[in-house]
Design a protein around this motif. Structure first.
Motif, PDB file in Angstrom:
ATOM      1  N   ARG A 176       0.831  -1.207   0.000  1.00 26.64           N
ATOM      2  CA  ARG A 176       0.000   0.000   0.000  1.00 26.64           C
ATOM      3  C   ARG A 176       0.863   1.254   0.000  1.00 26.64           C
ATOM      4  N   ILE A 199       2.365   1.755  -3.546  1.00 28.57           N
ATOM      5  CA  ILE A 199       1.434   2.191  -4.591  1.00 28.57           C
ATOM      6  C   ILE A 199       0.934   3.606  -4.340  1.00 28.57           C
ATOM      7  N   ALA A 223       1.026   6.384  -7.243  1.00 28.71           N
ATOM      8  CA  ALA A 223      -0.326   6.599  -7.754  1.00 28.71           C
ATOM      9  C   ALA A 223      -0.479   7.897  -8.539  1.00 28.71           C
ATOM     10  N   ARG A 282      -7.161   3.544  -7.017  1.00 27.44           N
ATOM     11  CA  ARG A 282      -6.535   2.226  -6.959  1.00 27.44           C
ATOM     12  C   ARG A 282      -7.576   1.134  -7.098  1.00 27.44           C
ATOM     13  N   SER A 330      -8.369  -2.199  -5.822  1.00 27.61           N
ATOM     14  CA  SER A 330      -8.032  -3.028  -4.676  1.00 27.61           C
ATOM     15  C   SER A 330      -8.690  -4.396  -4.817  1.00 27.61           C
ATOM     16  N   ASP A 352      -8.702   7.573  -3.366  1.00 24.09           N
ATOM     17  CA  ASP A 352      -8.163   7.879  -2.041  1.00 24.09           C
ATOM     18  C   ASP A 352      -8.157   9.367  -1.747  1.00 24.09           C
ATOM     19  N   VAL A 403      -5.805   3.320 -13.454  1.00 29.53           N
ATOM     20  CA  VAL A 403      -5.793   3.000 -12.031  1.00 29.53           C
ATOM     21  C   VAL A 403      -4.410   2.480 -11.656  1.00 29.53           C
ATOM     22  N   VAL A 404      -4.201   2.317 -10.374  1.00 28.80           N
ATOM     23  CA  VAL A 404      -3.007   1.645  -9.878  1.00 28.80           C
ATOM     24  C   VAL A 404      -3.489   0.377  -9.175  1.00 28.80           C
ATOM     25  N   ASP A 445      -3.715  -2.561  -6.594  1.00 31.80           N
ATOM     26  CA  ASP A 445      -3.409  -2.854  -5.194  1.00 31.80           C
ATOM     27  C   ASP A 445      -3.759  -4.308  -4.924  1.00 31.80           C
ATOM     28  N   PHE A 462      -3.126  -0.038 -16.172  1.00 29.74           N
ATOM     29  CA  PHE A 462      -2.273  -0.009 -14.990  1.00 29.74           C
ATOM     30  C   PHE A 462      -1.028  -0.813 -15.228  1.00 29.74           C
TER      31      PHE A 462
END
Length: 120
Positions: free
Chosen positions: A16, A19, A23, A28, A30, A45, A93-94, A96, A120
């Motif tokens: 976490r 990332i 980011a 993200r 998840s 976030d 997105v990233v 996770d 991503f």
């Protein structure tokens, strides 16, 4: 006195942390998996809000899948989360993975989300 973190908690915190640095304001994706189901959500976030979510618990998917705990279910969830994120206006997105290794169901979900149009 602070409680010592387990190996999973340390790995989750490490992933976490890395990332969040990479980011650059992207939401993200998840992933959480259990022995019976798999869950995915796109989280912004900056606002602290879930933008899109999908899981193998949803009724249409439960009826169409043999079980929620296999690679086929994970790829179906990946495609569904990609559709919902794109409908919400998110294309980048990233990823996770949490404390889970990038292997098996987690990898299948990620590849299906990429095929569905997420970057991503």
């Amino acid at each position: 006195m602070a409680k010592a973190k387990t190996g999973n908690e340390r790995r989750r915190a490490r992933v976490r942390r890395s990332i969040m640095k990479a980011a650059n304001g992207r939401p993200r994706l998840s992933v959480h998996r259990t022995s019976q189901h798999i869950y995915a959500q796109v989280i912004d976030d900056g606002v602290g809000q879930t933008v899109a979510a999908a899981s193998s618990l949803e009724k249409p998917l439960r009826e169409g899948l043999k079980t929620g705990a296999d690679v086929a279910a994970a790829s179906a969830i990946g495609k569904l989360i990609a559709e919902r994120a794109i409908a919400a206006g998110i294309t980048k997105v990233v990823f996770d993975r949490g404390s889970f290794l990038y292997h098996g169901r987690v990898k299948a979900l990620a590849e299906a989300a990429r095929e569905g149009g997420l970057e991503f």
